[in-house]
Scaffold this motif. Structure first.
Motif, PDB file in Angstrom:
ATOM      1  N   LEU A 153       1.873   1.791  -3.521  1.00  0.00           N
ATOM      2  CA  LEU A 153       0.771   2.254  -4.346  1.00  0.00           C
ATOM      3  C   LEU A 153       0.545   3.758  -4.135  1.00  0.00           C
ATOM      4  N   TYR A 154       0.544   4.161  -2.867  1.00  0.00           N
ATOM      5  CA  TYR A 154       0.297   5.575  -2.576  1.00  0.00           C
ATOM      6  C   TYR A 154       1.401   6.460  -3.120  1.00  0.00           C
ATOM      7  N   ARG A 155       2.634   5.992  -3.010  1.00  0.00           N
ATOM      8  CA  ARG A 155       3.753   6.786  -3.512  1.00  0.00           C
ATOM      9  C   ARG A 155       3.688   6.932  -5.016  1.00  0.00           C
ATOM     10  N   SER A 205      -0.205  16.717  -3.729  1.00  0.00           N
ATOM     11  CA  SER A 205      -0.765  15.609  -2.954  1.00  0.00           C
ATOM     12  C   SER A 205      -0.434  15.748  -1.477  1.00  0.00           C
ATOM     13  N   THR A 247       6.177  15.861 -12.070  1.00  0.00           N
ATOM     14  CA  THR A 247       6.008  14.921 -10.947  1.00  0.00           C
ATOM     15  C   THR A 247       6.066  15.671  -9.636  1.00  0.00           C
ATOM     16  N   PHE A 293       0.801  -1.223   0.000  1.00  0.00           N
ATOM     17  CA  PHE A 293       0.000   0.000   0.000  1.00  0.00           C
ATOM     18  C   PHE A 293       0.836   1.277   0.000  1.00  0.00           C
ATOM     19  N   PRO A 294       1.874   1.343   0.847  1.00  0.00           N
ATOM     20  CA  PRO A 294       2.722   2.545   0.747  1.00  0.00           C
ATOM     21  C   PRO A 294       3.257   2.758  -0.669  1.00  0.00           C
ATOM     22  N   GLU A 308       1.137   6.782  -6.764  1.00  0.00           N
ATOM     23  CA  GLU A 308       0.022   7.663  -7.090  1.00  0.00           C
ATOM     24  C   GLU A 308       0.424   9.116  -6.899  1.00  0.00           C
ATOM     25  N   GLN A 309       1.221   9.389  -5.821  1.00  0.00           N
ATOM     26  CA  GLN A 309       1.681  10.752  -5.601  1.00  0.00           C
ATOM     27  C   GLN A 309       2.556  11.228  -6.742  1.00  0.00           C
ATOM     28  N   ASP A 310       3.324  10.274  -7.324  1.00  0.00           N
ATOM     29  CA  ASP A 310       4.227  10.648  -8.404  1.00  0.00           C
ATOM     30  C   ASP A 310       3.549  10.642  -9.757  1.00  0.00           C
ATOM     31  N   ARG A 364       2.040   2.780   8.184  1.00  0.00           N
ATOM     32  CA  ARG A 364       3.112   2.662   7.204  1.00  0.00           C
ATOM     33  C   ARG A 364       2.807   3.479   5.964  1.00  0.00           C
ATOM     34  N   VAL A 365       1.523   3.517   5.616  1.00  0.00           N
ATOM     35  CA  VAL A 365       1.163   4.350   4.461  1.00  0.00           C
ATOM     36  C   VAL A 365       1.451   5.818   4.786  1.00  0.00           C
ATOM     37  N   HIS A 400       2.976  17.570  -8.831  1.00  0.00           N
ATOM     38  CA  HIS A 400       1.912  16.637  -8.447  1.00  0.00           C
ATOM     39  C   HIS A 400       2.139  16.154  -7.019  1.00  0.00           C
ATOM     40  N   HIS A 404       5.380  10.377   0.323  1.00  0.00           N
ATOM     41  CA  HIS A 404       6.252  11.548   0.229  1.00  0.00           C
ATOM     42  C   HIS A 404       5.664  12.615   1.141  1.00  0.00           C
TER      43      HIS A 404
END
Lengths: 108, 877
Positions: free
Chosen positions: A52-54, B9, B2, A49-50, A56-58, B66-67, B5, B72
């Protein structure tokens, strides 16, 4: 079966690969990973999950809530154009690296 | 792309945290649901499937965490959450945080204000270029007891300029006398006559216009440079001030320059006007006319020591012509001259504020340690629930930072009014320059407070995370061991010692101050109005005397006036005006080293001020110009030469010491009046009656008035009395003797007040500290106390045991503190103004107060301990 902790870079690559075929939710990704690796390893959701989230942020992935086959709601991830480009680059690099290593191993 | 973005976020997550968290939660829930569904399909029961699904996820909270941290900018989000958590903590524990913030604020505010003042007075640059290269040159009067350094002469200045090798240039400054008239009330303003070199020596250019040239000085051109204050006050800041003609001493002068607002020079900040010195011919070669203050700039590369040596040999050579014989000079840095006696006071107060800061830090440390130990369990629980150790530490750290930030802000807020108060402590010569916040000190004390807050706020998190969670959970409220207790107790001893030292020093200062206030000034100071009026408009001696007598008569006629008198220099308003004298029977050159203050008075001066006669008489109507010349001397004078016998009838000469001089006969001895300053000891002095003076060089007459009513109420009548004689005659410095005395005492008064305030604060903080630590210890050991009581200890014994511990600490601190105080009092002797401190009453009072306060601070927790119900205690964790 133990859960192997995969290095982040590799995990990202595998996620992008899996999602290049079709958009999927988190559970689906983890199941597909396990299936594709013939059960060799199951990725830890605490790492998945981390990632996936990263991604997505990028802006490599885009996420949206959609109903699943069973009419549940889940968050689906799909590859963006940038993600596709990144995948190509990674694959290219990986192939070159493995090729080189294979050459060395076989040539030596 | 990037990056953009990414930033978006990060910001969105923080801004819309609630919905983002909800989103994450839903996603993970969906994972669990889907996994559970699969397992049910594979044959598990729903309950079992769910459990397995959660296990497969690995724990919802853990994954969430952890998420959050893996994203970032996750750290930023964590920081924001910690800050809001920290602030919530503050709201939930207002008592604890209130005390902690107040403690920190006191320490930081106090030292910030003190050091800023210190900086303004002692370190801040003076308004001259390269001020540390400037020195003052005084004549060394080693062999008189009036003062060890005296004014130089213009003749010496000329020679120094010509012959020296160590200065780039020198300037001389003499007393000026300026009465402005014509465009407002006649006003006598403080002024100086200065050589044209002053401006270049100081490196202080004018704000408007220019300064006078060598030519103008030598040719006595009537030009003046005025101060910013005068320009604003009298001329309304007029833009045409340059070139304007003003009337000074009834003569026309042109204003050619205005100095900047920040400019000032000796002898005081209030100098409003600078005229060219324009030494007359005879003054240039006269080595006896000592009224010049000389300032010089050291050449580059020349040290002070080198300059001193060079000037010593030069001066011995040049002053061979001085009637007192050759003498060396004293060269002192200008900065030292200006800072004056306040230096010691400031150093003392700085020390006190450092002590207060230390006490504040100690208290803060104790508070945080206590609270930290109490949270050991909380830490263990959170670790067991899966919180990351790093996150936990981060959270505690942020909490400490929030505390430090709030404390610092409060400290700054506190320091502003404190600085306003301290401004009045700044010596006159440096004037009312604003004391501003010194950012370096602020940074330093913030850092200190931060360090304390961080170190002892972090300790529980670091400690707790090392202990295995099960132990932490089992071990009850805290895991603090004996070692931490000892540390806390030694901190208590330290802060008690500091508080005691401050209290004792404060007590000594108070003693000194009270002594000074009540010191016998040799006359009665109540209801005594004084003022000065210049005499320059009366060109010859007889007319001056006539004017002064008429003025005194007019004033005496005012209703409410008991009596009035005149003197050339009102007590305490001037430094020495002294003269050498020769007693009858002494050899012609025996005057060297014999100097006495000289005062010219009207006949009823002594009666007006209420001076006390030791023997003989004061002046009477029979002492006229043509009769026998008489003088009244004071006790120090009499004791110096006629100890044990009566000086009445003895004769001496002063002023003119050769055959042309007149003999004065001593007719009376007066009890000493410390003419030069309230805090000085009385020097030998001679008084003669005005009418019998040969010539009066006095620029001013000072008039003293004893009133039966409030002195301030007759001021308009006094002005009328003078103006009815001469409507252009100004009055200056109308003030009561009480005001003069209080002003002289202002430095010791304020030092005492401030130190007293610091000391009381320190006592308060120290007792809070004792209370806090003991209270916490009781809570910690509730279990243990319960056991002891169950085993038979009476509540009385528990009370005594707990109380005794506290008192032990207090007495230990008291002993150390007294030792510190003795050392400190040795260091601050300059501030005791020669008053020998009586330690016994101060020490006794401080000890009693401290033990009393500490006893109360101990009693409360001790009583709580003794009232513990053993049954509850044993169950207490």
């Amino acid at each position: 079966m133990e859960k192997l902790d995969i290095p982040q870079g590799t995990l990202d690559l595998m996620i992008l690969t899996i999602l290049s075929r079709e958009p999927m939710h988190g559970y689906g990704v983890s199941q597909r990973l396990a299936a594709l690796s013939r059960g060799e390893f199951q990725v830890n959701p605490g790492s998945l999950f981390p990632s996936l989230y990263r991604l997505e942020q990028d802006a490599k992935l885009k996420a949206e809530w959609r109903p699943t086959e069973n009419n549940r709601r889940a968050k689906y991830y799909r590859l963006t154009a940038a993600g596709k480009r990144q995948l190509e680059q990674h694959r290219e690099r990986w192939n070159r690296a493995t090729f080189a290593v294979t050459c060395v191993l076989e040539g030596a | 792309m990037t990056l953009l973005h990414r930033l978006k976020s990060i910001v969105l997550w923080i801004a819309r945290r609630d919905s983002a968290e909800q989103d994450l939660n839903d996603e993970l829930q969906a994972f669990v649901d889907m996994a559970a569904a699969d397992k049910v399909r594979a044959g598990a029961t729903p309950a079992e499937a769910h459990r397995l699904a959660v296990l497969e996820l690995g724990g919802v909270e853990q994954v969430k965490e952890r998420v959050r941290s893996g994203r970032h900018g996750g750290w930023l989000d964590a920081a924001a959450r910690d800050v809001s958590y920290g602030l919530r903590q503050v709201r939930r524990n207002p008592g604890f945080f209130g005390v902690a913030i107040a403690t920190l604020a006191l320490g930081i505010g106090g030292i910030t204000a003190m050091f800023s003042t210190f900086d303004a007075v002692l370190i801040r640059p003076l308004p001259y270029a390269d001020a540390d290269r400037l020195v003052m040159i005084w004549d060394a009067l080693a062999n008189t007891d009036i003062t060890s350094k005296g004014n130089s002469t213009p003749a010496e200045w000329i020679e120094w300029r010509r012959l020296n090798t160590v200065f780039t240039d020198l300037a001389a400054s003499q007393p000026g006398d300026a009465t402005l008239s014509g465009d407002g009330d006649p006003e006598q303003v403080p002024s100086r006559k200065v050589t044209w070199t002053l401006w270049s020596v100081l490196g202080a250019p004018p704000m408007l216009g220019r300064v006078f040239t060598e030519d103008e000085d030598l040719k006595s051109v009537r030009v003046v440079v005025i101060s910013y204050g005068l320009w604003q006050r009298r001329y309304g800041g007029a833009s045409d001030i340059i070139g304007r003609t003003i009337s000074i001493n009834d003569e026309a002068y042109e204003v050619i320059g205005v100095m900047p607002r920040s400019f000032y020079f000796m002898p005081s900040r209030e100098i409003d006007l600078w005229m060219p010195a324009s030494f007359p011919g005879w003054m240039r070669t006269n080595f006896t006319w000592h009224d010049a203050q000389i300032v010089a700039r050291l050449k580059p590369g020349v040290t002070l020591q080198h300059a001193r040596e060079a000037m010593t040999s030069l001066s011995l050579q040049v002053t061979a012509k001085d009637f007192r014989g050759p003498h060396p000079v004293i060269v002192t840095p200008l900065r030292e001259e200006i800072a004056g006696k306040t230096q010691t006071a400031l150093i003392l107060l700085l020390g006190a504020s450092v002590a207060l800061l230390l006490i504040a830090c100690v208290n803060l440390t104790n508070l945080l340690l206590s609270r930290g130990a109490a949270r050991g369990r909380e830490v263990a629980v959170r670790l067991a629930l899966g919180a990351g150790r790093g996150r936990l530490v981060g959270q505690f750290l942020t909490e400490s930072l929030v505390l430090a930030a709030l404390g610092t802000l409060a400290g700054i807020a506190l320091s502003v009014p404190a600085m306003r108060f301290l401004e009045r402590l700044v010596p006159e010569a440096m004037g009312a320059g604003r004391v501003t916040l010194d950012w370096r000190v602020l940074v330093f004390s913030t850092a200190l407070g931060l360090a304390a807050a961080v170190t002892f706020g972090l300790a529980p998190a670091l400690r707790g995370s090392r202990v295995a969670p099960q132990e932490g959970l089992r071990g009850g409220r805290g895991t603090a061991g004996a070692r931490s207790h000892r540390f806390q107790h030694s901190l208590i001893v330290v802060e008690t010692a500091l508080a005691v030292a401050l209290l004792v020093c404060g007590g000594l200062l108070l003693q000194t101050f009270r002594h000074l206030r009540n010191t016998d000034l040799g006359f009665r100071r109540e209801r005594l109005l004084t003022f000065e009026t210049p005499l320059f408009r009366y060109k010859d001696f007889d007319r001056r005397v006539a004017f002064v007598n008429a003025a005194v008569d007019n004033v005496r006629a005012i209703p409410g006036v008991v009596s009035a008198g005149a003197i050339n220099l009102i007590p305490f308003t001037n430094f020495a005006t002294a003269t050498f004298y020769l007693l009858e029977g002494q050899p012609k050159d025996g005057f060297a080293g014999q100097a006495a203050l000289i005062r010219n008075v009207s006949r009823d001066y002594f009666a007006t001020i209420g001076a006390q006669l030791r023997e003989g008489r004061f002046f009477t109507a029979s002492d006229r110009k043509s009769s026998l010349r008489v003088a009244v001397v004071n006790e120090p004078f009499a004791n110096r030469h006629f100890a044990g016998r009566s000086p009445l009838g003895q004769r001496f000469k002063f002023g003119e010491l050769d055959d042309d001089g007149h003999w004065f006969t001593i007719v009376g001895v007066v009890k000493p009046i410390p003419e030069t300053g309230v805090l000085d000891e009385a020097k030998p002095a001679v008084y003669r009656v005005r009418d019998q003076c040969e010539q009066i060089d006095d620029l001013n007459a000072g008039i003293v008035i004893r009133t039966a009513v409030e002195p301030a109420s007759i001021v308009p009548a006094v002005r009328q009395a003078i103006w009815s004689l001469d409507k252009n005659q100004p009055l200056a410095r109308i003030q009561t003797m009480e005001a003069i005395v209080n002003h002289q005492l202002s430095t010791p008064s304020q030092s005492t007040t401030l130190l007293g305030a610091f000391a009381l604060l320190a006592l308060l903080l120290a007792s809070l500290g004792i209370y806090g630590v003991l209270s916490y210890a009781v809570t910690q050991r509730t279990n243990e106390i319960g056991v002891r009581m169950a085993l038979g200890a009476t509540s009385g014994r528990i009370l005594v045991a707990v109380g005794r511990r506290g008192l032990e600490l207090t007495l230990c601190g008291l002993a150390i503190g007294l030792g510190l105080a003795v050392i400190a009092s040795r260091l601050m002797t300059a501030l005791l103004y020669g008053v020998r401190p009586d330690y016994v009453p101060t020490v006794a009072i401080v000890s009693i107060v401290l033990v009393g306060v500490a006893a109360v601070a101990c009693f409360v927790p001790a009583r709580r301990a003794s009232r513990i119900d053993p049954m509850l205690a044993l169950r207490h964790e």
